[in-house]
Design an enzyme around this catalytic site. Structure first.
Site, PDB file in Angstrom:
ATOM      1  CE  LYS A 112      -4.385  -1.501   2.031  1.00 61.05           C
ATOM      2  NZ  LYS A 112      -5.319  -1.309   3.152  1.00 61.05           N
ATOM      3  CE  LYS A 193      -5.647  -7.670  -2.351  1.00 60.72           C
ATOM      4  NZ  LYS A 193      -5.685  -7.421  -0.928  1.00 60.72           N
ATOM      5  CE  LYS A 196     -10.732   1.516  -2.626  1.00 55.91           C
ATOM      6  NZ  LYS A 196      -9.803   0.725  -1.801  1.00 55.91           N
TER       7      LYS A 196
HETATM    8  P1  TYM Z   1     -10.917  -4.888   3.570  1.00 55.24           P
HETATM    9  O1  TYM Z   1     -11.877  -3.773   3.860  1.00 55.24           O
HETATM   10  O2  TYM Z   1      -9.822  -4.636   2.612  1.00 55.24           O
HETATM   11  O3  TYM Z   1     -11.702  -6.150   3.059  1.00 55.24           O
HETATM   12  C1  TYM Z   1     -12.823  -6.693   3.746  1.00 55.24           C
HETATM   13  C2  TYM Z   1     -12.774  -8.208   3.679  1.00 55.24           C
HETATM   14  O4  TYM Z   1     -12.797  -8.653   2.322  1.00 55.24           O
HETATM   15  C3  TYM Z   1     -11.748  -9.574   2.114  1.00 55.24           C
HETATM   16  N1  TYM Z   1     -11.296  -9.488   0.705  1.00 55.24           N
HETATM   17  C4  TYM Z   1     -11.210 -10.533  -0.126  1.00 55.24           C
HETATM   18  N2  TYM Z   1     -11.484 -11.836   0.030  1.00 55.24           N
HETATM   19  C5  TYM Z   1     -11.305 -12.647  -1.032  1.00 55.24           C
HETATM   20  N3  TYM Z   1     -10.886 -12.204  -2.246  1.00 55.24           N
HETATM   21  C6  TYM Z   1     -10.592 -10.907  -2.452  1.00 55.24           C
HETATM   22  N4  TYM Z   1     -10.188 -10.480  -3.654  1.00 55.24           N
HETATM   23  C7  TYM Z   1     -10.754  -9.998  -1.366  1.00 55.24           C
HETATM   24  N5  TYM Z   1     -10.562  -8.666  -1.219  1.00 55.24           N
HETATM   25  C8  TYM Z   1     -10.897  -8.369   0.055  1.00 55.24           C
HETATM   26  C9  TYM Z   1     -10.670  -9.168   3.093  1.00 55.24           C
HETATM   27  O5  TYM Z   1      -9.772 -10.225   3.351  1.00 55.24           O
HETATM   28  C10 TYM Z   1     -11.494  -8.781   4.304  1.00 55.24           C
HETATM   29  O6  TYM Z   1     -11.815  -9.920   5.070  1.00 55.24           O
HETATM   30  N6  TYM Z   1      -7.856  -4.885   7.535  1.00 55.24           N
HETATM   31  C11 TYM Z   1      -9.185  -5.275   7.056  1.00 55.24           C
HETATM   32  C12 TYM Z   1     -10.305  -4.660   7.859  1.00 55.24           C
HETATM   33  C13 TYM Z   1     -10.244  -4.895   9.321  1.00 55.24           C
HETATM   34  C14 TYM Z   1     -10.481  -6.121   9.999  1.00 55.24           C
HETATM   35  C15 TYM Z   1     -10.349  -5.824  11.378  1.00 55.24           C
HETATM   36  C16 TYM Z   1     -10.803  -7.404   9.572  1.00 55.24           C
HETATM   37  C17 TYM Z   1      -9.977  -3.955  10.285  1.00 55.24           C
HETATM   38  N7  TYM Z   1     -10.045  -4.501  11.499  1.00 55.24           N
HETATM   39  C18 TYM Z   1     -10.522  -6.811  12.359  1.00 55.24           C
HETATM   40  C19 TYM Z   1     -10.961  -8.386  10.553  1.00 55.24           C
HETATM   41  C20 TYM Z   1     -10.818  -8.084  11.908  1.00 55.24           C
HETATM   42  C21 TYM Z   1      -9.333  -4.823   5.626  1.00 55.24           C
HETATM   43  O7  TYM Z   1      -8.706  -3.916   5.174  1.00 55.24           O
HETATM   44  O8  TYM Z   1     -10.334  -5.449   4.945  1.00 55.24           O
END
Ligand code: TYM
Length: 330
Positions: A112, A193, A196
């Site tokens: 990132k 993967k 966006k």
């Molecule tokens: P975020 O907002 O990027 O994504 C939300 C969830 O979607 C999953 N995800 C995917 N799964 C499969 N294939 C993909 N291409 C794909 N893109 C995204 C992510 O793995 C996620 O589960 N850091 C986290 C948010 C967060 C969080 C937490 C999660 C903050 N605190 C505590 C769990 C527990 C994040 O940026 O997710």
């Protein structure tokens, strides 16, 4: 019942198919079998460029989408992170227990920050806030996609170390990652993967896309020069990704798909998948719109959720403050 916690960032106007299949679909399914908390993590969202008005609107649209996808405030706790100040309080403590080298190893930060013109300290400490989110609620299981696995490892390490140093305080959480949908791939670049920011709008299927737009994206997905619907993620990443999407949404298996489309080429297969996607996800946009129309009700749900979450969070903070030698919050 096991405690479940997970979060999602309000960093775009719509979630995408990877968010849904990798995470939110499991969240919905786990509502009845677990004691689940789900969080729109707006404090994580400010670690990259953001506009305050847009952020606020996206947090609301995110919560509405989660409800439209099947989260039920009667069966889970849905809330916005910034309404529960204990997340930031615990994050500060955990940050002081995290090695600089340990935090520097986080690959998502490296990816990132390479894409940002200006990298913030918040982006660097982001995984520590995430650990705080999870540990605050004595979480047993964390349903996420594969890209969060390393952050979960850090969370576990921090919990184990804190317990060892200061005495039993935190539950050590387990990641809950469904293999088949752990990483949904980009539709135009199936080596990457879906996200966006990957290849552009054609490779990323948004849940709020028009049904026709969804059909177009599926039909235009990159496959390969063979014409055989066969599951082989190494050699046929595009087709295998579409098969994983199909299986997850239609409740079938890759073997059945191989049999069904034997000798029929990709056209039929993509056409049918396009209909499955449009049928299952098409109605989400309208439901989201309806939920957003009743602003007072949505705010009521989120306030109630934050109150429920906070009730649990203050207890962990009280315990942790004592262990660390702080004065109690007044
Ligand atoms: P975020 O907002 O990027 O994504 C939300 C969830 O979607 C999953 N995800 C995917 N799964 C499969 N294939 C993909 N291409 C794909 N893109 C995204 C992510 O793995 C996620 O589960 N850091 C986290 C948010 C967060 C969080 C937490 C999660 C903050 N605190 C505590 C769990 C527990 C994040 O940026 O997710």
């Amino acid at each position: 019942k096991p405690r479940v916690f997970s979060g999602i960032q309000p960093t775009s106007d719509s979630f995408h198919l990877g968010n849904y299949l990798g995470a939110v679909r499991q969240w919905v399914a786990m509502q009845d079998t677990t004691d689940a908390l789900y969080c729109v993590v707006d404090q994580h969202a400010i670690t990259v460029d953001h506009d305050p008005k847009v952020l606020h609107q996206r947090s609301r649209v995110s919560a509405a989408q989660l409800l439209a996808l099947g989260l039920d405030p009667e069966r889970c706790t849905l809330f916005v992170q910034s309404q529960v100040p204990e997340h930031a309080m615990l994050s500060w403590i955990l940050g002081s227990e995290t090695g600089f080298g340990e935090a520097s190893r986080m690959t998502q930060f490296k990816d990132k920050s390479a894409k940002q013109e200006r990298t913030t300290v918040g982006l660097f400490t982001y995984p520590i806030l995430m650990a705080a989110d999870i540990l605050l609620y004595r979480t047993d299981q964390v349903p996420v996609g594969e890209d969060q696995r390393q952050h979960l490892e850090l969370t576990r390490d921090l919990a184990i170390r804190f317990n060892g140093t200061y005495g039993e305080t935190f539950t050590v959480p387990e990641p809950y990652i469904v293999k088949e949908t752990a990483t949904i791939k980009d539709l135009s670049e199936p080596e990457k993967k879906m996200s966006k920011s990957s290849s552009g709008p054609r490779g990323c299927l948004y849940l709020l896309d028009e049904p026709n737009q969804m059909r177009k994206k599926i039909k235009g997905a990159v496959t390969d020069s063979e014409a055989e619907v066969r599951f082989d993620p190494e050699r046929k990443p595009g087709v295998s990704n579409l098969m994983n999407i199909y299986t997850a949404l239609a409740g079938t298996t890759t073997e059945k798909l191989e049999a069904e489309y034997a000798g029929r080429g990709y056209g039929d297969f993509k056409g049918d998948l396009a209909e499955v996607v449009a049928d299952t996800l098409g109605p989400i946009a309208l439901r989201t719109k309806e939920i957003l129309a009743d602003k007072a009700e949505l705010d009521r749900i989120l306030t109630l959720g934050a109150e429920k979450a906070r009730h649990l969070a203050v207890r962990t903070i009280a315990k942790t403050y004592k262990k660390i030698g702080f004065y109690p919050p007044v």
